[in-house]
Design a protein around this motif. Structure first.
Motif, PDB file in Angstrom:
ATOM      1  N   ILE A 142       0.677  -1.234  -0.138  1.00 30.03           N
ATOM      2  CA  ILE A 142      -0.171  -0.046   0.026  1.00 30.03           C
ATOM      3  C   ILE A 142       0.929   1.191   0.017  1.00 30.03           C
ATOM      4  CG2 ILE A 142      -1.692   1.366   1.358  1.00 30.03           C
ATOM      5  CD1 ILE A 142      -2.953  -1.282   2.288  1.00 30.03           C
ATOM      6  N   ASP A 158      -8.139   4.269  -4.136  1.00 29.56           N
ATOM      7  CA  ASP A 158      -7.766   3.702  -2.738  1.00 29.56           C
ATOM      8  C   ASP A 158      -6.377   2.924  -2.942  1.00 29.56           C
ATOM      9  OD1 ASP A 158      -7.351   2.912  -0.297  1.00 29.56           O
ATOM     10  OD2 ASP A 158      -9.310   1.610  -0.328  1.00 29.56           O
ATOM     11  N   PRO A 159      -5.348   3.094  -2.383  1.00 29.64           N
ATOM     12  CA  PRO A 159      -4.014   2.341  -2.370  1.00 29.64           C
ATOM     13  C   PRO A 159      -4.473   0.933  -1.890  1.00 29.64           C
ATOM     14  CG  PRO A 159      -3.677   4.506  -1.382  1.00 29.64           C
ATOM     15  CD  PRO A 159      -5.168   4.619  -1.457  1.00 29.64           C
ATOM     16  N   ARG A 160      -5.281   0.778  -0.973  1.00 31.62           N
ATOM     17  CA  ARG A 160      -5.497  -0.425  -0.441  1.00 31.62           C
ATOM     18  C   ARG A 160      -6.204  -1.187  -1.275  1.00 31.62           C
ATOM     19  NH1 ARG A 160      -6.048  -2.954   4.513  1.00 31.62           N
ATOM     20  NH2 ARG A 160      -7.532  -4.593   4.961  1.00 31.62           N
ATOM     21  N   THR A 161      -7.197  -0.746  -2.073  1.00 27.58           N
ATOM     22  CA  THR A 161      -7.764  -1.440  -3.293  1.00 27.58           C
ATOM     23  C   THR A 161      -7.050  -1.873  -4.331  1.00 27.58           C
ATOM     24  OG1 THR A 161      -9.883  -0.442  -2.508  1.00 27.58           O
ATOM     25  CG2 THR A 161      -9.992  -1.386  -4.657  1.00 27.58           C
ATOM     26  N   HIS A 162      -6.029  -0.902  -4.695  1.00 26.78           N
ATOM     27  CA  HIS A 162      -4.878  -1.189  -5.889  1.00 26.78           C
ATOM     28  C   HIS A 162      -4.154  -2.285  -5.387  1.00 26.78           C
ATOM     29  CE1 HIS A 162      -6.148   1.945  -8.455  1.00 26.78           C
ATOM     30  NE2 HIS A 162      -5.693   2.920  -7.819  1.00 26.78           N
ATOM     31  N   ALA A 163      -3.678  -2.558  -4.131  1.00 24.49           N
ATOM     32  CA  ALA A 163      -3.010  -3.594  -3.638  1.00 24.49           C
ATOM     33  C   ALA A 163      -3.723  -4.742  -3.471  1.00 24.49           C
ATOM     34  CB  ALA A 163      -2.622  -3.074  -1.983  1.00 24.49           C
TER      35      ALA A 163
END
Length: 216
Positions: A142, A158-163
């Protein structure tokens, strides 16, 4: 000094490592609930009482398995994720290749499958796995994505969703291999999944360069 004494000392010092190695095999083969301390002790070549000298519960033994067998490859991936300073389009494929290498270790993948299958019955397994493995790894990915977004390399979101989008297909392929080994005729190759997914994902995730003339 007696020539036998150093060998005895090495043998005694090696016992916890041998127990952890045996536990990893038994957990991978039978799962947590069905794993018997008697079987672990027998495979390690020690008495069951000796096992309790080092690990008072099966959960403590599982934590040791995670710390000794799973955390080291994860730590190497974390170090790589944190050290990569190149463009994210180059970093992401290397991250996925490192993950594929770690997950290609059958016993590590089998323990991951065990945690997923038995986490509701044994919530401590999920807690240990999240604390030692999933949490640190996800946080590093993230952070690296957020850094790429700040540099104008990766699309907003959202970086978490990308991760999750980045690592999800590889984890799915790992579980497929574990669940359907011996049933499915053509199991996915993790290295091929990692390489192809990196190409496919980056087509949609990476922002066009200023020289491309493509608007976003």
């Amino acid at each position: 000094m007696n020539e036998q004494e150093p060998r005895w000392r090495r043998r005694k010092a090696a016992r916890p490592a041998e127990m952890i190695e045996a536990a990893l095999d038994v957990f991978a083969e039978h799962g947590f609930a069905a794993a018997k301390l008697d079987d672990i002790a027998r495979r390690a070549g020690v008495a069951k009482g000796s096992l309790y000298l080092y690990f008072d519960t099966k959960e403590a033994l599982f934590r040791a398995v995670v710390d000794q067998a799973v955390v080291p490859p994860v730590s190497r991936m974390l170090a790589m994720a944190q050290a990569q300073d190149g463009p994210f389009a180059e970093v992401a494929p290397r991250l996925l290749a490192g993950a594929a290498l770690a997950l290609s270790q059958d016993r590590v993948a089998a323990v991951a499958r065990m945690v997923i299958g038995e986490a509701r019955t044994f919530p401590d397994l999920a807690r240990i796995w999240h604390q030692e493995v999933v949490g640190p790894l996800l946080a590093a990915v993230i952070a690296r994505i957020a850094r790429a977004q700040a540099a104008g390399e990766v699309r907003l979101g959202d970086p978490r969703t990308h991760a999750f989008s980045l690592v999800g297909p590889l984890l799915m392929a790992t579980l497929f291999r574990q669940v359907f080994a011996g049933v499915a005729a053509d199991l996915p190759d993790l290295h091929e999944v990692a390489a192809q997914h990196a190409r496919s994902l980056l087509d949609g995730l990476i922002l066009p360069t200023a020289h491309s003339g493509v608007s976003t």
